[in-house]
Write a protein that holds these residues in place. Structure first.
Motif, PDB file in Angstrom:
ATOM      1  N   CYS A   1     -11.846 -31.699 -61.965  1.00 19.50           N
ATOM      2  CA  CYS A   1     -13.132 -32.362 -61.855  1.00 19.50           C
ATOM      3  C   CYS A   1     -14.224 -31.308 -62.038  1.00 19.50           C
ATOM      4  N   ALA A   2     -15.313 -31.688 -62.712  1.00 18.24           N
ATOM      5  CA  ALA A   2     -16.420 -30.774 -62.939  1.00 18.24           C
ATOM      6  C   ALA A   2     -17.735 -31.509 -62.742  1.00 18.24           C
ATOM      7  N   ALA A   3     -18.781 -30.766 -62.398  1.00 26.80           N
ATOM      8  CA  ALA A   3     -20.090 -31.371 -62.177  1.00 26.80           C
ATOM      9  C   ALA A   3     -21.190 -30.466 -62.715  1.00 26.80           C
ATOM     10  N   ARG A   4     -22.269 -31.109 -63.145  1.00 28.07           N
ATOM     11  CA  ARG A   4     -23.448 -30.356 -63.579  1.00 28.07           C
ATOM     12  C   ARG A   4     -24.671 -31.156 -63.208  1.00 28.07           C
ATOM     13  N   PHE A   5     -25.797 -30.436 -63.039  1.00 21.78           N
ATOM     14  CA  PHE A   5     -26.995 -31.055 -62.478  1.00 21.78           C
ATOM     15  C   PHE A   5     -27.679 -31.991 -63.464  1.00 21.78           C
ATOM     16  N   LEU A   6     -27.471 -31.790 -64.728  1.00 19.59           N
ATOM     17  CA  LEU A   6     -28.196 -32.587 -65.728  1.00 19.59           C
ATOM     18  C   LEU A   6     -27.293 -33.700 -66.261  1.00 19.59           C
ATOM     19  N   THR A   7     -27.354 -33.914 -67.539  1.00 16.09           N
ATOM     20  CA  THR A   7     -26.637 -35.036 -68.133  1.00 16.09           C
ATOM     21  C   THR A   7     -25.158 -34.732 -68.317  1.00 16.09           C
ATOM     22  N   ALA A   8     -24.388 -35.788 -68.458  1.00 21.67           N
ATOM     23  CA  ALA A   8     -22.963 -35.641 -68.733  1.00 21.67           C
ATOM     24  C   ALA A   8     -22.767 -35.039 -70.120  1.00 21.67           C
ATOM     25  N   ASP A   9     -21.670 -34.308 -70.251  1.00 26.39           N
ATOM     26  CA  ASP A   9     -21.393 -33.633 -71.522  1.00 26.39           C
ATOM     27  C   ASP A   9     -19.895 -33.546 -71.719  1.00 26.39           C
ATOM     28  N   VAL A  10     -19.503 -33.335 -72.987  1.00 29.41           N
ATOM     29  CA  VAL A  10     -18.074 -33.260 -73.293  1.00 29.41           C
ATOM     30  C   VAL A  10     -17.567 -31.824 -73.315  1.00 29.41           C
ATOM     31  N   VAL A  11     -18.463 -30.876 -73.203  1.00 31.63           N
ATOM     32  CA  VAL A  11     -18.106 -29.471 -73.347  1.00 31.63           C
ATOM     33  C   VAL A  11     -17.917 -28.851 -71.968  1.00 31.63           C
ATOM     34  N   ALA A  12     -16.771 -28.234 -71.767  1.00 33.09           N
ATOM     35  CA  ALA A  12     -16.441 -27.690 -70.445  1.00 33.09           C
ATOM     36  C   ALA A  12     -17.377 -26.583 -70.006  1.00 33.09           C
ATOM     37  N   THR A  13     -17.825 -25.778 -70.936  1.00 31.81           N
ATOM     38  CA  THR A  13     -18.585 -24.586 -70.565  1.00 31.81           C
ATOM     39  C   THR A  13     -19.956 -24.902 -69.981  1.00 31.81           C
ATOM     40  N   VAL A  14     -20.461 -26.115 -70.143  1.00 29.98           N
ATOM     41  CA  VAL A  14     -21.792 -26.424 -69.604  1.00 29.98           C
ATOM     42  C   VAL A  14     -21.726 -26.888 -68.157  1.00 29.98           C
ATOM     43  N   TYR A  15     -20.535 -27.107 -67.660  1.00 33.02           N
ATOM     44  CA  TYR A  15     -20.400 -27.552 -66.275  1.00 33.02           C
ATOM     45  C   TYR A  15     -20.437 -26.355 -65.327  1.00 33.02           C
ATOM     46  N   ASP A  16     -21.194 -26.516 -64.271  1.00 34.27           N
ATOM     47  CA  ASP A  16     -21.437 -25.408 -63.346  1.00 34.27           C
ATOM     48  C   ASP A  16     -20.423 -25.342 -62.210  1.00 34.27           C
ATOM     49  N   TYR A  17     -19.875 -26.482 -61.865  1.00 32.00           N
ATOM     50  CA  TYR A  17     -19.016 -26.531 -60.679  1.00 32.00           C
ATOM     51  C   TYR A  17     -17.680 -27.177 -61.044  1.00 32.00           C
ATOM     52  N   TRP A  18     -16.626 -26.593 -60.476  1.00 28.29           N
ATOM     53  CA  TRP A  18     -15.269 -27.043 -60.783  1.00 28.29           C
ATOM     54  C   TRP A  18     -14.454 -27.146 -59.502  1.00 28.29           C
ATOM     55  N   GLY A  19     -13.556 -28.121 -59.504  1.00 31.76           N
ATOM     56  CA  GLY A  19     -12.586 -28.193 -58.428  1.00 31.76           C
ATOM     57  C   GLY A  19     -11.397 -27.301 -58.734  1.00 31.76           C
ATOM     58  N   GLN A  20     -10.438 -27.312 -57.821  1.00 28.65           N
ATOM     59  CA  GLN A  20      -9.275 -26.440 -57.945  1.00 28.65           C
ATOM     60  C   GLN A  20      -8.186 -27.057 -58.822  1.00 28.65           C
ATOM     61  N   GLY A  21      -8.325 -28.336 -59.124  1.00 23.65           N
ATOM     62  CA  GLY A  21      -7.351 -29.009 -59.970  1.00 23.65           C
ATOM     63  C   GLY A  21      -6.290 -29.732 -59.170  1.00 23.65           C
ATOM     64  N   THR A  22      -5.739 -30.766 -59.776  1.00 24.92           N
ATOM     65  CA  THR A  22      -4.651 -31.514 -59.155  1.00 24.92           C
ATOM     66  C   THR A  22      -3.611 -31.809 -60.242  1.00 24.92           C
ATOM     67  N   GLN A  23      -2.354 -31.601 -59.898  1.00 27.51           N
ATOM     68  CA  GLN A  23      -1.278 -31.703 -60.879  1.00 27.51           C
ATOM     69  C   GLN A  23      -0.806 -33.149 -61.029  1.00 27.51           C
ATOM     70  N   VAL A  24      -0.763 -33.581 -62.274  1.00 33.40           N
ATOM     71  CA  VAL A  24      -0.154 -34.873 -62.606  1.00 33.40           C
ATOM     72  C   VAL A  24       1.037 -34.590 -63.510  1.00 33.40           C
ATOM     73  N   THR A  25       2.191 -35.059 -63.099  1.00 31.88           N
ATOM     74  CA  THR A  25       3.403 -34.877 -63.882  1.00 31.88           C
ATOM     75  C   THR A  25       3.986 -36.249 -64.208  1.00 31.88           C
ATOM     76  N   VAL A  26       4.185 -36.494 -65.494  1.00 33.01           N
ATOM     77  CA  VAL A  26       4.708 -37.786 -65.935  1.00 33.01           C
ATOM     78  C   VAL A  26       6.117 -37.571 -66.467  1.00 33.01           C
ATOM     79  N   SER A  27       7.073 -38.184 -65.836  1.00 32.10           N
ATOM     80  CA  SER A  27       8.466 -38.029 -66.262  1.00 32.10           C
ATOM     81  C   SER A  27       8.841 -39.144 -67.234  1.00 32.10           C
ATOM     82  N   SER A  28       9.728 -38.800 -68.150  1.00 31.51           N
ATOM     83  CA  SER A  28      10.141 -39.788 -69.159  1.00 31.51           C
ATOM     84  C   SER A  28      11.347 -40.589 -68.697  1.00 31.51           C
TER      85      SER A  28
END
Length: 123
Positions: free
Chosen positions: A96-123
Motif C-alpha cells: 500500500c502507498a500514499a501521497r498527499f496529492l492526486t493518485a498516480d500510477v508511478v510508484a516513485t511519486v508516492y511518499d509513504y509505503w507499508g511493509q507489504g503483505t504476502q499473497v500466495t495463490v496455489s494452482s
C-alpha cells in the motif's frame, strides 16, 4: 509521517478471493491518495490500482480491471483491495502507498509505503 499497515495477505487456491486492507493508525488517510502495488519474486514492482482522496476516482491497468477492485472507507481510515478469481501469477507481496496529492500510477511519486503483505495463490 504516515504509517501504513497492510493486512489480509494469505495463501489461497486459484480462483479464490482475498481482501487486503491498508490502515493508517496515526493519520487522516482521507488527506491522501492511495494505491496498491505488487512485487513478485525476481520482478519489478507493478502498479495494481489507485484511488483518489475521496474515493470518487480510481485508476487501474486494463489487465487488473474486472478482477481487482480498490476502495476506501475514510471513516475507518482504511483502503482496501478486493481480489477475485486469483491466479498463480498474482502471487506477490502487495504494498500500500500514499501521497498527499492526486493518485498516480508511478510508484516513485508516492511518499509513504507499508511493509507489504504476502499473497500466495496455489494452482
Amino acid at each position: 509521517q504516515v504509517q501504513l499497515v497492510e493486512s489480509g495477505g494469505r495463501l489461497v487456491q486459484a480462483g479464490g478471493s482475498v481482501r487486503l486492507s491498508c490502515a493508517a493508525p496515526s493519520s487522516t488517510l482521507s488527506d491522501y491518495a492511495a494505491a496498491w502495488f505488487r512485487q513478485a519474486s525476481g520482478k519489478e514492482r507493478e502498479f495494481v490500482a489507485a484511488i483518489s482522496r475521496s474515493g470518487g476516482r480510481t485508476v487501474q491497468p486494463d489487465a487488473m480491471k474486472g478482477r481487482f477492485t480498490i476502495s476506501r472507507d475514510n471513516a475507518k481510515n482504511t483502503v482496501y483491495l478486493q481480489m477475485n478469481s486469483l491466479k498463480p501469477e498474482d502471487t506477490a507481496i502487495y504494498y500500500c502507498a500514499a501521497r498527499f496529492l492526486t493518485a498516480d500510477v508511478v510508484a516513485t511519486v508516492y511518499d509513504y509505503w507499508g511493509q507489504g503483505t504476502q499473497v500466495t495463490v496455489s494452482s
